[in-house]
Design a protein around this motif. Structure first.
Motif, PDB file in Angstrom:
ATOM      1  N   SER A   1      78.449  83.721  37.457  1.00 15.29           N
ATOM      2  CA  SER A   1      78.020  83.971  38.838  1.00 15.29           C
ATOM      3  C   SER A   1      77.243  82.773  39.368  1.00 15.29           C
ATOM      4  O   SER A   1      76.701  81.964  38.595  1.00 15.29           O
ATOM      5  N   GLN A   2      77.157  82.671  40.682  1.00 22.50           N
ATOM      6  CA  GLN A   2      76.427  81.560  41.288  1.00 22.50           C
ATOM      7  C   GLN A   2      74.952  81.593  40.904  1.00 22.50           C
ATOM      8  O   GLN A   2      74.313  80.542  40.797  1.00 22.50           O
ATOM      9  N   ALA A   3      74.426  82.779  40.670  1.00 27.48           N
ATOM     10  CA  ALA A   3      73.020  82.901  40.293  1.00 27.48           C
ATOM     11  C   ALA A   3      72.712  82.210  38.969  1.00 27.48           C
ATOM     12  O   ALA A   3      71.558  81.848  38.699  1.00 27.48           O
ATOM     13  N   GLU A   4      73.725  82.007  38.133  1.00 27.61           N
ATOM     14  CA  GLU A   4      73.538  81.358  36.839  1.00 27.61           C
ATOM     15  C   GLU A   4      73.775  79.853  36.880  1.00 27.61           C
ATOM     16  O   GLU A   4      73.656  79.177  35.860  1.00 27.61           O
ATOM     17  N   ASP A   5      74.119  79.313  38.052  1.00 23.39           N
ATOM     18  CA  ASP A   5      74.408  77.880  38.144  1.00 23.39           C
ATOM     19  C   ASP A   5      73.169  77.057  37.813  1.00 23.39           C
ATOM     20  O   ASP A   5      72.033  77.446  38.113  1.00 23.39           O
ATOM     21  N   VAL A   6      73.410  75.909  37.196  1.00 24.63           N
ATOM     22  CA  VAL A   6      72.336  75.052  36.689  1.00 24.63           C
ATOM     23  C   VAL A   6      71.947  74.016  37.750  1.00 24.63           C
ATOM     24  O   VAL A   6      72.810  73.301  38.281  1.00 24.63           O
ATOM     25  N   LEU A   7      70.661  73.946  38.068  1.00 21.53           N
ATOM     26  CA  LEU A   7      70.161  72.938  38.992  1.00 21.53           C
ATOM     27  C   LEU A   7      70.233  71.567  38.322  1.00 21.53           C
ATOM     28  O   LEU A   7      69.680  71.357  37.243  1.00 21.53           O
ATOM     29  N   VAL A   8      70.929  70.625  38.959  1.00 25.33           N
ATOM     30  CA  VAL A   8      71.146  69.295  38.392  1.00 25.33           C
ATOM     31  C   VAL A   8      70.271  68.250  39.068  1.00 25.33           C
ATOM     32  O   VAL A   8      69.713  67.367  38.419  1.00 25.33           O
ATOM     33  N   PHE A   9      70.128  68.362  40.398  1.00 20.54           N
ATOM     34  CA  PHE A   9      69.379  67.340  41.123  1.00 20.54           C
ATOM     35  C   PHE A   9      68.826  67.946  42.404  1.00 20.54           C
ATOM     36  O   PHE A   9      69.561  68.550  43.189  1.00 20.54           O
TER      37      PHE A   9
END
Length: 717
Positions: free
Chosen positions: A236-244
C-alpha cells in the motif's frame, strides 16, 4: 479557503450579496475590498469570485448565469451548427501517436476518429498484430477520464499508468501486469507534475508526491512540500519508503530518473518553471547510501541525458545560453566529498559545444546523441557520436516540426512524426545506423494540402527586435485587407511555438481565414536570452511583439482591425488579456483561454508559485509595479470600448484557477462602454486542457469559430 462572508470580513465592510442581471449582460456584484502593496492600495472588487465553484453557492450561481448568457448568444448564430458538423467531419480520421519501445515491446496511441480519448496499443514486435492495452473510453460515459501518463518497467512486466479525472493536474497511479492485462491493487494518490522511475529489478519505483490537501481545497491550495518515495509492487502507499525530502525547503519540487544501467537514482530539483536545477544522485547498489549533491545551486539548467557508468551527461546552458552537452565524472565528486566532507565545484568536460541554433532536447539512442534544435522556430535534428563528432543531420520533407526520437542506448532504430501547418502528421521509422527514414503511415484528412500554403516572415517589434511569424492560408488569397485573420501567440516559459498540423486551424483556413503565429520573446525559439527578454521586468516586450505582429498584418494588407482576432491560452490568455486592455482599438475580436489574469495574486494558488520565475512576484516592489502595469484584471478601464471577447475557462482547472477568468470577465463586462459582447464560456468537468474529450473539444471550437464568424463578419460559402 475563504468563504464569501470571510472575504467580506477581510474588507471590513458589510455587503449584501445579490447578482443583478440586465436583459443583455449578467452584471456582477462589486465589493469594496482593497489590498495594500508597498503603500499603494489596490482595489479587488471581485475577490469573492476566487472561491472554488464546487464549494461556493454564490460562485456556482454566477457561473450558471454567465453560461446561460453566453450560450444564449452563441445559439443564435446560424453558422454555429454547420461549423460544428464540418469540424466533426474533419476530425473523423484515424489518428496515431508516435510509436515507442519499452521493455521489449512496441507501443502506440490511436484514436479511431471521434473517440473521446486515445487508446494505448501494444505489439510484441513491429510485425505482430496490435492489441488494446488500455482504453480509457471505458472509464467514463462522458469521456472526461483520461490516461495521464505511463511508465514501463525495464523487464517489460509492468506498466504504471495514471488516471486524470476531469482535466485536473492531480493523478492517481495504478499498476498493470502487461502480459495478462491484470490491474493490481496498487494505488498511489496526491501526485502531480511527476512520473515514476522504475528500478531495474521491476519490483518497484521512485516517485514524488505532495501531502494530502485539506478536504475541499484540492483544486486551490498551493502545491508545496513534495517528497520522493519508493513504492514496492504489491504494497500500500502507506508503506512507501521516504527517500528524499527537504522540509526546510517546502518549495522544492522533484523529478526522478534511474540510469539505464540501473546503478543510479537521479533526483532533479526545481523551484519554478525556469530550467534551473540542483541535482542529487544515489548509488542504488548501496542500500544505505544517501543521495549526494552533484549540482548545488539553481543558477543553470542541468537536464540529465544518460550515463556511461559514473560519467553523467547533461544538457546545460552553463556559459551557453543556446545550450550544449557536457559530461561530469561523479567519481571525482564523491572522492572530494569523502576526503573533505563537501561537494566541490563540479568539474565538467564539454562534449557538444553551443551551436547557432537553440538546443531543445538531447537523447541517447544506439549509443549516439540525438540533438533536437530550432532554427527560426523550425525543427532540426542532428546525430552526434559520443565523442561529440557530428555524424549526420536528419532530413525532413518540409518546414515543420518533428516529435519523437525516443529510445535506449541499445536500440538501433527509433520513431518520429513530422507535420506542418498544411501537412498532416506522418510517422517514420528511423534507422540509427544508416540514417534512413522509412514512412510508416500518414494521416488521411479530408482536405487537399496543395490548396494551402504556409510561409515564414519576419517583422520588427517596438524596440527594433526582429521577430518571426508563420502565416498559413488558402492559396490565391488577395492582400486587400479583407481577410478574416486569427493571430495566435504564447510568449513565455521558454516554450517555442513550432509549425504543426491542427484540424481546428485547417477548419479556420477552409472558411477563408488567415492563420498567423507570432514567435514572441519569452518563448524558447532562440534560447535563454530570447526567453529572458520576455520575463519579469521585460514582460512588456512580449505584448509589444504581439501588437507589432497585428500591426504588420494590417500594414501588409492581410487584414484590417475589424477582421483581426487574437487568441492564446494559459500564458497566452494573459497575452490576449494584456493586449486587449492596452490596445482595444486594434482588434476585432479576442479569445483569451484559461488565462492568468490577476497578476498580483497568481502565486497564491496551486502551481502559481512556480510562475514567479517568468512573471516575478507582487511581493517584490519593482516587480509589483511592473505586474500592476499590465495585469489584465487591474487594467480594465471604465468608459473604454473593448473588442468582442469570448473568455474560456473550466471549473476543474487547478493549473490556472478559473477565478482568474471569472474576475477578468466581470471587470471587462463592468467597464465595457459599447455594445460589443463580453462573454465567458465555462466548461464543466474539464481542466487546463489536457485530457479533454474529443466531444468537448469540438463543441468548444465550434463556439469559438462561430463567435468569430459573427463578430468579424465572415461570409461562409
Amino acid at each position: 479557503m475563504n468563504s464569501f462572508p470571510t472575504v467580506l470580513a477581510l474588507s471590513g465592510l458589510l455587503v449584501t450579496f445579490s447578482l443583478t442581471a440586465s436583459a443583455e449582460v449578467p452584471m456582477t456584484q462589486r465589493i469594496d475590498h482593497f489590498d495594500e502593496y508597498f503603500g499603494q492600495k489596490v482595489h479587488d472588487p471581485y475577490r469573492w469570485l476566487e472561491d472554488d465553484v464546487r464549494e461556493s453557492e454564490q460562485v456556482a450561481e454566477w457561473v450558471k448565469k454567465q453560461n446561460e448568457h453566453t450560450f444564449g448568444y452563441l445559439e443564435k448564430i446560424a453558422e454555429r451548427e454547420p461549423i460544428r458538423k464540418r469540424l466533426t467531419e474533419l476530425w473523423n480520421f484515424e489518428k496515431f501517436g508516435t510509436p515507442f519501445t519499452a521493455g521489449g515491446r512496441l507501443y502506440f496511441y490511436k484514436n479511431d476518429g471521434l473517440q473521446n480519448q486515445y487508446v494505448l496499443y501494444v505489439q510484441d514486435d513491429s510485425e505482430a498484430e496490435p492489441r488494446v492495452l488500455i482504453d480509457p473510453n471505458e472509464w467514463s460515459e462522458d469521456g472526461t477520464v483520461a490516461i495521464g501518463g505511463t511508465a514501463f518497467s525495464d523487464d517489460g512486466r509492468y506498466l504504471a499508468y495514471s488516471i486524470q479525472d476531469a482535466g485536473s493536474d492531480w493523478r492517481t497511479w495504478k499498476v498493470m501486469e502487461i502480459e495478462s492485462g491484470k490491474i493490481l491493487d496498487d494505488e498511489l494518490n496526491w501526485i502531480k507534475f511527476n512520473s515514476p522511475a522504475w528500478t531495474p529489478d521491476g519490483r518497484g519505483f521512485f516517485y514524488g508526491r505532495f501531502p494530502e490537501p485539506v478536504e475541499g481545497a484540492e483544486f486551490q491550495n498551493l502545491n508545496v512540500n513534495q517528497a520522493i518515495y519508493y513504492h514496492r509492487i504489491g504494497e500500500s502507499q502507506a508503506e512507501d519508503v521516504l527517500v528524499f525530502h527537504r522540509p526546510d525547503q517546502p518549495e522544492w519540487g522533484y523529478s526522478t530518473s534511474v540510469t539505464e544501467d540501473g546503478r543510479y537514482l537521479i533526483i532533479t530539483v526545481h523551484v519554478g518553471t525556469d530550467d534551473r536545477y540542483r541535482v542529487f544522485y544515489k548509488d542504488l547498489d548501496d542500500s544505505l547510501a544517501m543521495p549526494l549533491p552533484l549540482i548545488r545551486n539553481f543558477e543553470n539548467e542541468y537536464s540529465f541525458i544518460g550515463n556511461d557508468g559514473p560519467v553523467f551527461f547533461f544538457k546545460t546552458d552553463l556559459d551557453a545560453p543556446r545550450g550544449r552537452v557536457i559530461s561530469i565524472d561523479t567519481r571525482k565528486v564523491s572522492k572530494q566529498i569523502e576526503e573533505e566532507g563537501v561537494a566541490p565545484e563540479v568539474p565538467y568536460t564539454e562534449v557538444i559545444p553551443e551551436q547557432p541554433e537553440a538546443m531543445r532536447d538531447v537523447t541517447i539512442i544506439a549509443n549516439l546523441f540525438v540533438v533536437e534544435s530550432l532554427k527560426d522556430a523550425k525543427t532540426q535534428v542532428a546525430v552526434y557520436r559520443k565523442s561529440g563528432e557530428l555524424l549526420r543531420n536528419v532530413e525532413f520533407p518540409a518546414i515543420g516540426s518533428a516529435f519523437g526520437f525516443r529510445g535506449k542506448s541499445t536500440d538501433t532504430e527509433t520513431y518520429y512524426s513530422f507535420s506542418s501547418y498544411v501537412l498532416p502528421p506522418t510517422i517514420y521509422k528511423y534507422d540509427m545506423l544508416t540514417g534512413e527514414s522509412e514512412q510508416i503511415r500518414q494521416a488521411s484528412v479530408d482536405f487537399n494540402p496543395h490548396d494551402y500554403e504556409a510561409k515564414q516572415v519576419f517583422y520588427t517589434s517596438k524596440d527594433g527586435t526582429r521577430v518571426p511569424m508563420f502565416i498559413s492560408h488558402k492559396k490565391g488569397i488577395k492582400l486587400d485587407g479583407n481577410n478574416p485573420t486569427l493571430l495566435y501567440g504564447y510568449g513565455g516559459f521558454n516554450i517555442p511555438l513550432t509549425p504543426s498540423f491542427s484540424i481546428s486551424r485547417l477548419a479556420w483556413m477552409e472558411m477563408g481565414g488567415v492563420y498567423a503565429v507570432a514567435n514572441l520573446r519569452g518563448g524558447g525559439e532562440y534560447g535563454e536570452k530570447w526567453h529572458k527578454a520576455g520575463t519579469k521586468l521585460n514582460k512588456q516586450n512580449v505584448f509589444d511583439d504581439f501588437i507589432a505582429a497585428a500591426e504588420w498584418l494590417i500594414e501588409n494588407k492581410y487584414t484590417q482591425t475589424k477582421k483581426l482576432a487574437i487568441q492564446g491560452g494559459s500564458n497566452g490568455g494573459l497575452l490576449v488579456g494584456a493586449c486587449m486592455t492596452q490596445r482595444p482599438e486594434l482588434f476585432g475580436a479576442c479569445l483569451p483561454a484559461v488565462g492568468v489574469m490577476d497578476m498580483l495574486r497568481f502565486h497564491k494558488f496551486t502551481a502559481g508559485r512556480y510562475w514567479t520565475d517568468d512573471y516575478g512576484s507582487s511581493d517584490n516592489e519593482d516587480e509589483f509595479k511592473a505586474l500592476l502595469a499590465y495585469s489584465p484584471y487591474h487594467n480594465a478601464k471604465e468608459g473604454v470600448c473593448y473588442p468582442p471577447t469570448l473568455i474560456s475557462t473550466a471549473d476543474t482547472d487547478d493549473r490556472v484557477v478559473p477565478g482568474h477568468s471569472f474576475k477578468f470577465a466581470a471587470a471587462i463586462q463592468h467597464a465595457q462602454s459599447c455594445d460589443n459582447p463580453i462573454l465567458i464560456r465555462i466548461e464543466t468537468k474539464a481542466g487546463h486542457g489536457a485530457g479533454k474529450p474529443t466531444s468537448k473539444i469540438i463543441e468548444e471550437l465550434a463556439d469559438h469559430w462561430a463567435f468569430l464568424v459573427q463578430t468579424l463578419g465572415v461570409e461562409l460559402d
